[in-house]
Design a protein around this motif. Structure first.
Motif, PDB file in Angstrom:
ATOM      1  N   ASP A 122       0.093  -1.459  -0.332  1.00 21.17           N
ATOM      2  CA  ASP A 122      -0.225  -0.004   0.033  1.00 21.17           C
ATOM      3  C   ASP A 122       1.147   1.182   0.042  1.00 21.17           C
ATOM      4  N   GLU A 123       2.042   0.590   0.155  1.00 22.65           N
ATOM      5  CA  GLU A 123       3.063   2.733   1.188  1.00 22.65           C
ATOM      6  C   GLU A 123       3.291   2.119  -0.689  1.00 22.65           C
ATOM      7  N   TYR A 124       3.534   1.265  -1.121  1.00 20.63           N
ATOM      8  CA  TYR A 124       4.570   1.116  -2.856  1.00 20.63           C
ATOM      9  C   TYR A 124       3.134   1.881  -3.209  1.00 20.63           C
ATOM     10  N   MET A 125       2.333   1.667  -2.975  1.00 23.13           N
ATOM     11  CA  MET A 125       1.180   2.202  -4.293  1.00 23.13           C
ATOM     12  C   MET A 125       0.577   3.709  -4.350  1.00 23.13           C
ATOM     13  N   ALA A 126       1.244   4.194  -2.746  1.00 27.44           N
ATOM     14  CA  ALA A 126       0.938   5.612  -2.639  1.00 27.44           C
ATOM     15  C   ALA A 126       2.204   6.489  -3.354  1.00 27.44           C
ATOM     16  N   GLU A 127       2.947   5.892  -3.454  1.00 23.13           N
ATOM     17  CA  GLU A 127       4.389   6.725  -3.394  1.00 23.13           C
ATOM     18  C   GLU A 127       4.113   6.634  -5.676  1.00 23.13           C
ATOM     19  N   VAL A 128       4.253   5.327  -6.073  1.00 24.61           N
ATOM     20  CA  VAL A 128       3.657   5.223  -7.153  1.00 24.61           C
ATOM     21  C   VAL A 128       2.282   6.621  -7.624  1.00 24.61           C
ATOM     22  N   THR A 129       1.258   6.731  -6.525  1.00 24.74           N
ATOM     23  CA  THR A 129      -0.269   7.159  -6.892  1.00 24.74           C
ATOM     24  C   THR A 129       0.486   9.165  -7.145  1.00 24.74           C
ATOM     25  N   ARG A 130       1.302   9.695  -5.862  1.00 21.33           N
ATOM     26  CA  ARG A 130       1.830  10.623  -5.240  1.00 21.33           C
ATOM     27  C   ARG A 130       2.759  10.968  -6.515  1.00 21.33           C
ATOM     28  N   HIS A 131       3.702   9.929  -7.262  1.00 19.80           N
ATOM     29  CA  HIS A 131       4.366  10.398  -7.982  1.00 19.80           C
ATOM     30  C   HIS A 131       4.328  10.943  -9.789  1.00 19.80           C
ATOM     31  N   MET A 132       2.795   9.926  -9.683  1.00 20.45           N
ATOM     32  CA  MET A 132       2.026   9.883 -11.303  1.00 20.45           C
ATOM     33  C   MET A 132       1.152  11.041 -11.337  1.00 20.45           C
ATOM     34  N   GLN A 133       0.123  11.702  -9.772  1.00 20.10           N
ATOM     35  CA  GLN A 133       0.044  12.667  -9.924  1.00 20.10           C
ATOM     36  C   GLN A 133       0.181  13.887  -9.768  1.00 20.10           C
ATOM     37  N   TYR A 134       1.828  13.975  -9.364  1.00 24.99           N
ATOM     38  CA  TYR A 134       2.362  15.161  -9.249  1.00 24.99           C
ATOM     39  C   TYR A 134       2.463  15.482 -10.764  1.00 24.99           C
ATOM     40  N   GLU A 135       2.747  14.513 -11.231  1.00 26.84           N
ATOM     41  CA  GLU A 135       2.700  14.785 -12.962  1.00 26.84           C
ATOM     42  C   GLU A 135       1.707  15.378 -14.309  1.00 26.84           C
TER      43      GLU A 135
END
Length: 319
Positions: A122-135
């Motif tokens: 879940d932490e990994y999934m949140a990190e990917v989501t943050r990354h893509m949402q930033y873009e």
């Protein structure tokens, strides 16, 4: 155009030669059932720029990436931008949740270690989501303004400088997750299901890595070329925390083992500092050193390490 595939090739050959193209064509909005149509004919039927499509195909199938400058010349930036946006939607809305569901089926949710593995994912999934949402929020709107003929005082480099290193950080997190499952989760009657979930994780890792390389090597160059022609306009602002990538070294000290134990108990940095009679900055330094030595950066990963290595008992873990 340099590359393995050309506009006159049958689209079915592109798919048959490399299964990864199935994911790629859907992000362009191309569906199956194109019969014997060529790449050019298939792209035209759905309004996709064929040279951009072929550039992405050839980028994914050519690991040398020796002709990046020539590839960039064939890219229609609006088409590439739509492709990347659709890729983000695919990862966030479909691929990541699907693997999570498969993990839940594969692991014994009555086990605390299984719960920690899920927390780690879940932490990994949140990190990917943050990354893509930033873009999605900062990079893509900036590029859309460039396409409209407007540019702020900031460049793409200014917008992404706070974002640098995030690709490697995400890749490192996924490597940690795979290692924890392989090394520490005991086999049981669901071993086949877990292996299947792990295979999905490996395939997603390859897909995400290719996505990141495309952003860094193709998309960024296209945007920088466009920046040279767009007139100056008010800036776009956006910030995201930086991440670092340090090398592991050495063994854990007793003080570091104590920090890990308290982290696993669920204490904050401030609470750890009070418990150990040290400054909060000292706790943060210990945690950086621990992450460097173990190559484990997430709290869930440190907790699993502490359990497996006898630093803390399962009963004392704060979930």
């Amino acid at each position: 155009m340099t590359g393995r595939y050309h506009e006159t090739d049958p689209m079915s050959d592109v798919i048959s030669d490399d299964y990864r193209m199935l994911q790629m064509i859907s992000r362009f909005g191309i569906t199956l059932g194109f019969g014997d149509k060529t790449v050019a004919e298939t792209c035209k039927s759905v309004g996709v720029d064929a040279p951009t499509f072929l550039t992405v195909v050839n980028f994914l199938t050519d690991t040398n990436h020796a002709h990046i400058s020539e590839m960039v010349e064939h890219i229609d930036l609006p088409t590439m931008l739509r492709y990347l946006k659709n890729s983000h939607t695919y990862f966030i809305d479909y691929r990541l949740p699907a693997i999570r569901r498969k993990l839940i089926q594969a692991i014994d949710m009555r086990s605390q270690i299984a719960m920690l593995i899920l927390k780690f994912y879940d932490e990994y999934m949140a990190e990917v989501t943050r990354h893509m949402q930033y873009e999605n929020i900062h990079v893509h709107p900036y590029v859309e303004q460039l396409l409209e003929g407007h540019r702020g005082e900031q460049s793409l480099s200014d917008i992404t400088i706070q974002h640098e290193g995030s690709h490697s950080s995400i890749d490192r997190s996924l490597t940690e997750l795979k290692n924890i499952i392989i090394k520490y989760y005991p086999s049981d009657q669901n071993a086949a299901l877990l292996s299947d979930a792990l295979m999905d994780i490996y395939m997603m890792e390859e897909d995400f890595l290719n996505h990141c390389h495309m952003e860094d090597m193709l998309f960024s160059q296209c945007v920088r070329l466009l920046e040279k022609t767009a007139p100056l306009n008010p800036p776009i602002r956006g910030e995201e925390p930086t991440t670092t990538n340090e090398e592991p070294e050495g063994m854990l000290s007793e003080r570091e083992r104590e920090v890990i134990r308290l982290v696993a108990m669920g204490l904050s940095n401030k609470e750890i500092a009070e418990r150990m009679f040290i400054a909060v900055n000292t706790v943060m330094t210990h945690r950086r050193n621990i992450s460097r030595k173990l190559d484990i950066h997430a709290t869930a990963g440190l907790t699993i390490y502490a359990i497996v290595n006898g630093i803390i008992s399962v009963e004392d873990v704060q979930l």
